[in-house]
Design an enzyme around this catalytic site. Structure first.
Site, short mmCIF file in Angstrom:
data_model
loop_
_atom_site.label_atom_id
_atom_site.label_comp_id
_atom_site.label_asym_id
_atom_site.label_seq_id
_atom_site.Cartn_x
_atom_site.Cartn_y
_atom_site.Cartn_z
CB THR A 42 -0.91 0.00 1.25
OG1 THR A 42 -1.75 -1.15 1.18
CG2 THR A 42 -1.76 1.25 1.33
CE LYS A 52 2.86 11.81 2.14
NZ LYS A 52 2.09 10.84 2.90
CB THR A 145 -1.36 -9.74 5.08
OG1 THR A 145 -1.67 -9.93 6.47
CG2 THR A 145 -0.87 -11.06 4.50
N GLY A 184 -8.21 12.53 10.03
CA GLY A 184 -6.98 11.85 10.43
C GLY A 184 -5.88 12.15 9.42
CE1 TYR A 185 -1.51 9.50 12.03
CE2 TYR A 185 0.32 10.08 10.60
CZ TYR A 185 -0.16 9.71 11.85
OH TYR A 185 0.71 9.54 12.89
CG ASP A 310 -0.53 -1.22 8.68
OD1 ASP A 310 0.41 -0.76 9.35
OD2 ASP A 310 -1.09 -0.59 7.75
CG MET A 316 -2.51 0.47 11.30
SD MET A 316 -4.12 0.34 10.54
CE MET A 316 -4.67 -1.25 11.13
CG HIS A 319 8.14 4.99 10.34
ND1 HIS A 319 7.22 5.70 9.62
CD2 HIS A 319 7.97 5.36 11.63
CE1 HIS A 319 6.55 6.50 10.44
NE2 HIS A 319 6.98 6.30 11.67
CG HIS A 442 23.18 30.55 12.61
ND1 HIS A 442 21.89 30.85 12.99
CD2 HIS A 442 23.66 31.66 11.96
CE1 HIS A 442 21.61 32.08 12.62
NE2 HIS A 442 22.66 32.59 11.98
P1 NAD Z 1 -7.20 7.87 11.07
O1 NAD Z 1 -7.45 6.82 12.08
O2 NAD Z 1 -5.92 8.65 11.09
O3 NAD Z 1 -8.41 8.93 11.08
C1 NAD Z 1 -9.76 8.55 10.89
C2 NAD Z 1 -10.67 9.65 11.41
O4 NAD Z 1 -12.02 9.36 11.02
C3 NAD Z 1 -10.68 9.76 12.93
O5 NAD Z 1 -10.42 11.09 13.28
C4 NAD Z 1 -12.10 9.32 13.30
O6 NAD Z 1 -12.58 9.95 14.47
C5 NAD Z 1 -12.90 9.73 12.07
N1 NAD Z 1 -14.21 9.04 11.91
C6 NAD Z 1 -14.48 7.73 12.15
N2 NAD Z 1 -15.79 7.46 11.88
C7 NAD Z 1 -16.36 8.63 11.46
C8 NAD Z 1 -17.69 9.01 11.03
N3 NAD Z 1 -18.72 8.13 10.97
N4 NAD Z 1 -17.92 10.29 10.67
C9 NAD Z 1 -16.91 11.20 10.72
N5 NAD Z 1 -15.63 10.89 11.12
C10 NAD Z 1 -15.36 9.62 11.47
O7 NAD Z 1 -7.39 7.10 9.67
P2 NAD Z 1 -6.99 7.48 8.18
O8 NAD Z 1 -6.75 8.94 8.00
O9 NAD Z 1 -8.01 6.80 7.33
O10 NAD Z 1 -5.61 6.74 8.00
C11 NAD Z 1 -5.55 5.31 8.09
C12 NAD Z 1 -4.22 4.85 8.60
O11 NAD Z 1 -3.21 5.09 7.66
C13 NAD Z 1 -3.85 5.52 9.89
O12 NAD Z 1 -3.71 4.54 10.88
C14 NAD Z 1 -2.53 6.19 9.63
O13 NAD Z 1 -1.60 5.85 10.62
C15 NAD Z 1 -2.08 5.65 8.28
N6 NAD Z 1 -1.56 6.75 7.46
C16 NAD Z 1 -0.39 7.35 7.82
C17 NAD Z 1 0.09 8.41 7.08
C18 NAD Z 1 1.38 9.06 7.46
O14 NAD Z 1 2.15 8.46 8.20
N7 NAD Z 1 1.63 10.27 7.01
C19 NAD Z 1 -0.63 8.90 6.00
C20 NAD Z 1 -1.82 8.27 5.69
C21 NAD Z 1 -2.27 7.21 6.43
#
Ligand code: NAD
Length: 463
Positions: A42, A52, A145, A184-185, A310, A316, A319, A442
């Site tokens: 993924t 990115k 997986t 989220g992220y 994961d 998740m 790294h 610096h």
């Molecule tokens: P996340 O867990 O970061 O955020 C999901 C968000 O959705 C949460 O804030 C949650 O409260 C909200 N939510 C849940 N149900 C909802 C609803 N019914 N209505 C409105 N909001 C709701 O998940 P993500 O952004 O999908 O990312 C998935 C995973 O992928 C994460 O675990 C993250 O660690 C990983 N990821 C990491 C990076 C990075 O390292 N930069 C980038 C992308 C994804």
């Protein structure tokens, strides 16, 4: 070709392919099973890397439109070539997936393409794309997986207007309006991409804050900055459904009016992926969240079967999976191998970036741990001014009596790079005084880290 190996890894994402390379380096006859034709998982195919590439490209576009003038660079006729932006992203993904294939050849890792399924401990049946099967035998099997998109009830991806992060990496045109479910992220990164390219982005978040799990103070600052950039947020908004209506989508939210938009991006988390793996056949039971239980050395309940990334507990993050892959294999071969979960950074690649390692202030308060806090703003750093990136700050949390660094949180330009020093500090058990006494070049943004360390004991210089 023999199908007997010392070690086989199921899944070739960052956890799996790194574990395979390390096992081969350590002299094991290693094989890797991957259902997709490309290696990298993924992260490389439809996650970290393509997102990115789009974040970088969209930021350049946005800067050309809105920021170059302040640097005395006048540009006119700036145009978006979305097709080129997307094909650049695809090219980067191609180079990296081919790069992993090259590393496999270099390390003499045997590659099986297909879906791996346990038939017995130490035996995995691979069903290839042509449905032909091969049975592999290995003394050690590592499950890597990964995870898959979590579905939200009532929001069913339709291959068109309602989609997931994978779809949002390839919209054929900039949507006029985009509703992002989940702050989220993924929601913040991909929401930023399409907002910069011109979409009106509304983020609906169930909780009363964005970025759950991140330091509350930093998350609140991030929200203000994103709002200034044009993203709008509705917090406490529980999405209950999304229905296509003509060429638009109607999103329903509990207790408030529905929202009509052009596209919906659902990103409410990810769930472990054990589809078709045949865990039952060998007696592995997943926990209540579908994760494979393991001990501190990544051993499952079945001898010779391990799991990393994961598909097990913990953040998740690519790294984290890599670290676990290396530790798991090293422990198998050498008897040593360890991951320090207190020193795993997390980075959100928005502009500014948001990075975090160790404990948040909320966690220290909840645990009753006495702490001192030092913060320093980008605004007071010369390099940040030269870069035109004065938003943000570094915050360091150290134990009140031992001064040991317990957590660090950065919002600002290059936060994802600055956090590395702080992760190493935690790993080495450094005090804030150790950071403060170390010379930092610096003029660099790294000086903000040093000043925050000075601030822990109330002696920041440039403020
Ligand atoms: P996340 O867990 O970061 O955020 C999901 C968000 O959705 C949460 O804030 C949650 O409260 C909200 N939510 C849940 N149900 C909802 C609803 N019914 N209505 C409105 N909001 C709701 O998940 P993500 O952004 O999908 O990312 C998935 C995973 O992928 C994460 O675990 C993250 O660690 C990983 N990821 C990491 C990076 C990075 O390292 N930069 C980038 C992308 C994804």
């Amino acid at each position: 070709m023999s199908t007997k190996h010392d070690l086989v890894v199921i899944g070739a994402g960052p956890g799996g392919y790194v574990a395979a390379i390390r096992a081969a380096q350590l002299g094991l006859n290693t094989a890797s099973i991957e259902v997709e034709p490309e290696l990298g998982g993924t992260c490389v195919r439809v996650g970290c890397i393509p997102s990115k590439a789009l974040l970088e490209a969209s930021e350049r576009y946005h800067e050309a439109l809105h920021s170059f003038g302040a640097f005395g660079v006048n540009v006119s006729g700036v145009e978006l070539d979305l097709a080129k932006m997307l094909s650049r992203k695809d090219g980067i993904v191609r180079q990296l997936t081919q790069g992993v294939a090259f590393l496999y050849r270099k390390n003499k890792i045997t590659r099986y393409q297909g879906l791996g399924r346990f038939t017995a401990p130490g035996r995995v049946l691979v069903e290839g794309p042509d449905k032909a099967t091969t049975e592999i035998e290995a003394k050690h099997v590592v499950i890597a997986t990964g995870s898959k998109v979590a579905n939200l009830r009532g929001v069913v991806p339709d291959g068109d207007r309602i989609g997931t992060s994978t779809d949002a990496l390839s919209y054929p045109a900039v949507p006029e309006s985009l509703v992002v479910i989940g702050a989220g992220y993924i929601g913040l990164e991909l929401g930023s991409v399409w907002s910069r390219l011109g979409a009106k982005v509304t983020v609906l978040e169930y909780l009363d804050r964005i970025l759950p799990g991140m330091d509350t103070e930093i998350a609140a600052e991030a929200k203000k900055i994103f709002e200034k950039q044009g993203l709008s947020f509705r917090l406490g908004a529980r999405v209950t459904g999304a229905q296509p209506e003509g060429d638009r989508v109607v999103v329903t939210v509990e207790g408030s009016d529905p929202i009509t938009c052009d596209r919906v991006l659902s990103c409410v988390g990810r769930v472990p992926n054990t589809d078709g793996l045949g865990l039952d056949a060998i007696g592995i039971k997943t926990d209540d969240r579908g994760r494979v239980p393991v001990d501190p050395h990544f051993r499952t309940a079945v001898s010779g079967v391990y799991a990393i990334g994961d598909v097990i507990a913990g953040p998740m993050l690519a790294h984290k999976a890599e670290d676990e892959g290396i530790a798991c294999v090293e422990h198998i071969v050498t008897g040593f191998g360890h991951v320090n979960y207190d020193a795993i950074p997390g980075v959100v690649y928005t502009a500014p970036e948001i990075a975090s390692v160790g404990k948040t202030e909320d966690e220290l308060k909840r645990a009753g741990t006495p702490y001192k806090k030092g913060t320093f703003p980008y605004q007071a750093n010369g390099r940040a001014k030269a870069l035109g990136a004065v938003e943000g700050r570094v915050k360091i949390l150290a134990h009140a009596t031992t001064d040991r660094v317990l957590g660090a949180h950065v919002i600002g330009a290059h936060a994802g790079d600055l956090i590395a020093e702080l992760a190493v500090s935690i790993e080495f058990g450094a005090s804030s005084e150790d950071i403060a006494r170390s010379s930092h070049a610096h003029p660099t943004l790294a000086e903000i880290v040093r000043e925050a360390a000075f601030a822990v004991s109330g002696r920041a210089i440039h403020i």
